[in-house]
Motif scaffolding. Sequence first.
Motif, PDB file in Angstrom:
ATOM      1  N   PRO A  32       0.810  -1.224   0.000  1.00  0.00           N
ATOM      2  CA  PRO A  32       0.000   0.000   0.000  1.00  0.00           C
ATOM      3  C   PRO A  32       0.844   1.276   0.000  1.00  0.00           C
ATOM      4  O   PRO A  32       0.457   2.275  -0.588  1.00  0.00           O
ATOM      5  CB  PRO A  32      -0.813  -0.120   1.294  1.00  0.00           C
ATOM      6  CG  PRO A  32      -0.909  -1.594   1.533  1.00  0.00           C
ATOM      7  CD  PRO A  32       0.410  -2.148   1.060  1.00  0.00           C
ATOM      8  N   SER A  33       2.008   1.240   0.646  1.00  0.00           N
ATOM      9  CA  SER A  33       2.888   2.412   0.647  1.00  0.00           C
ATOM     10  C   SER A  33       3.344   2.745  -0.768  1.00  0.00           C
ATOM     11  O   SER A  33       3.333   3.905  -1.175  1.00  0.00           O
ATOM     12  CB  SER A  33       4.113   2.176   1.525  1.00  0.00           C
ATOM     13  OG  SER A  33       3.736   1.998   2.854  1.00  0.00           O
ATOM     14  N   GLU A  35       1.854   1.681  -3.599  1.00  0.00           N
ATOM     15  CA  GLU A  35       0.672   1.975  -4.419  1.00  0.00           C
ATOM     16  C   GLU A  35       0.198   3.411  -4.231  1.00  0.00           C
ATOM     17  O   GLU A  35      -0.273   4.043  -5.180  1.00  0.00           O
ATOM     18  CB  GLU A  35      -0.448   0.999  -4.067  1.00  0.00           C
ATOM     19  CG  GLU A  35      -1.579   1.015  -5.065  1.00  0.00           C
ATOM     20  CD  GLU A  35      -2.528  -0.145  -4.874  1.00  0.00           C
ATOM     21  OE1 GLU A  35      -3.565  -0.134  -5.554  1.00  0.00           O
ATOM     22  OE2 GLU A  35      -2.251  -1.046  -4.081  1.00  0.00           O
ATOM     23  N   SER A  36       0.350   3.959  -3.045  1.00  0.00           N
ATOM     24  CA  SER A  36      -0.094   5.332  -2.786  1.00  0.00           C
ATOM     25  C   SER A  36       0.721   6.360  -3.575  1.00  0.00           C
ATOM     26  O   SER A  36       0.300   7.503  -3.726  1.00  0.00           O
ATOM     27  CB  SER A  36      -0.024   5.645  -1.288  1.00  0.00           C
ATOM     28  OG  SER A  36       1.322   5.721  -0.855  1.00  0.00           O
ATOM     29  N   GLN A  37       1.876   5.944  -4.101  1.00  0.00           N
ATOM     30  CA  GLN A  37       2.728   6.857  -4.873  1.00  0.00           C
ATOM     31  C   GLN A  37       2.341   6.927  -6.348  1.00  0.00           C
ATOM     32  O   GLN A  37       2.861   7.752  -7.084  1.00  0.00           O
ATOM     33  CB  GLN A  37       4.197   6.425  -4.768  1.00  0.00           C
ATOM     34  CG  GLN A  37       4.718   6.357  -3.343  1.00  0.00           C
ATOM     35  CD  GLN A  37       4.628   7.700  -2.644  1.00  0.00           C
ATOM     36  OE1 GLN A  37       5.047   8.720  -3.163  1.00  0.00           O
ATOM     37  NE2 GLN A  37       4.049   7.691  -1.445  1.00  0.00           N
ATOM     38  N   ASP A  39      -0.824   6.867  -9.515  1.00  0.00           N
ATOM     39  CA  ASP A  39      -2.206   7.261  -9.793  1.00  0.00           C
ATOM     40  C   ASP A  39      -3.058   6.069 -10.243  1.00  0.00           C
ATOM     41  O   ASP A  39      -4.229   6.243 -10.528  1.00  0.00           O
ATOM     42  CB  ASP A  39      -2.248   8.334 -10.893  1.00  0.00           C
ATOM     43  CG  ASP A  39      -1.635   9.647 -10.420  1.00  0.00           C
ATOM     44  OD1 ASP A  39      -1.633   9.890  -9.199  1.00  0.00           O
ATOM     45  OD2 ASP A  39      -1.162  10.407 -11.275  1.00  0.00           O
ATOM     46  N   THR A  40      -2.477   4.915 -10.326  1.00  0.00           N
ATOM     47  CA  THR A  40      -3.177   3.733 -10.811  1.00  0.00           C
ATOM     48  C   THR A  40      -2.902   2.554  -9.878  1.00  0.00           C
ATOM     49  O   THR A  40      -2.029   2.644  -9.013  1.00  0.00           O
ATOM     50  CB  THR A  40      -2.725   3.408 -12.258  1.00  0.00           C
ATOM     51  OG1 THR A  40      -3.507   2.337 -12.763  1.00  0.00           O
ATOM     52  CG2 THR A  40      -1.269   3.046 -12.314  1.00  0.00           C
ATOM     53  N   ALA A  41      -3.633   1.479 -10.087  1.00  0.00           N
ATOM     54  CA  ALA A  41      -3.454   0.291  -9.249  1.00  0.00           C
ATOM     55  C   ALA A  41      -2.089  -0.350  -9.509  1.00  0.00           C
ATOM     56  O   ALA A  41      -1.567  -0.300 -10.622  1.00  0.00           O
ATOM     57  CB  ALA A  41      -4.558  -0.717  -9.528  1.00  0.00           C
TER      58      ALA A  41
END
Length: 101
Positions: A32-33, A35-37, A39-41
Amino acid sequence: VKAISTLSNGGIIVELENEPLASWLRGPIGGPSLESQFDTAVSFRKRTYPIVLEYLHIQMQIEQDGFLRNVERENNLPEHSLATIRWIKPPLRREQDQRKA
């Protein structure tokens, strides 16, 4: 990070320096860290590599459920490190007196 490659479909491949970092990224905090960076999955895929074993006894029941997990345990491999198994030569094409494949 050891290397980053861009794919023609817009995806990226990130090669990491070590296994602990890769494990962290696959975990509940690292994924998740990262992925939060973006704009997409983000999806994580492990690479698989073909391995050929010569002279395996044809009596081995490689199609049985649990066969790969047993091989992993007996050889001290991480669980699910073996993805698939198959005979190179289909059993129907074997010679009558064949004992190994």
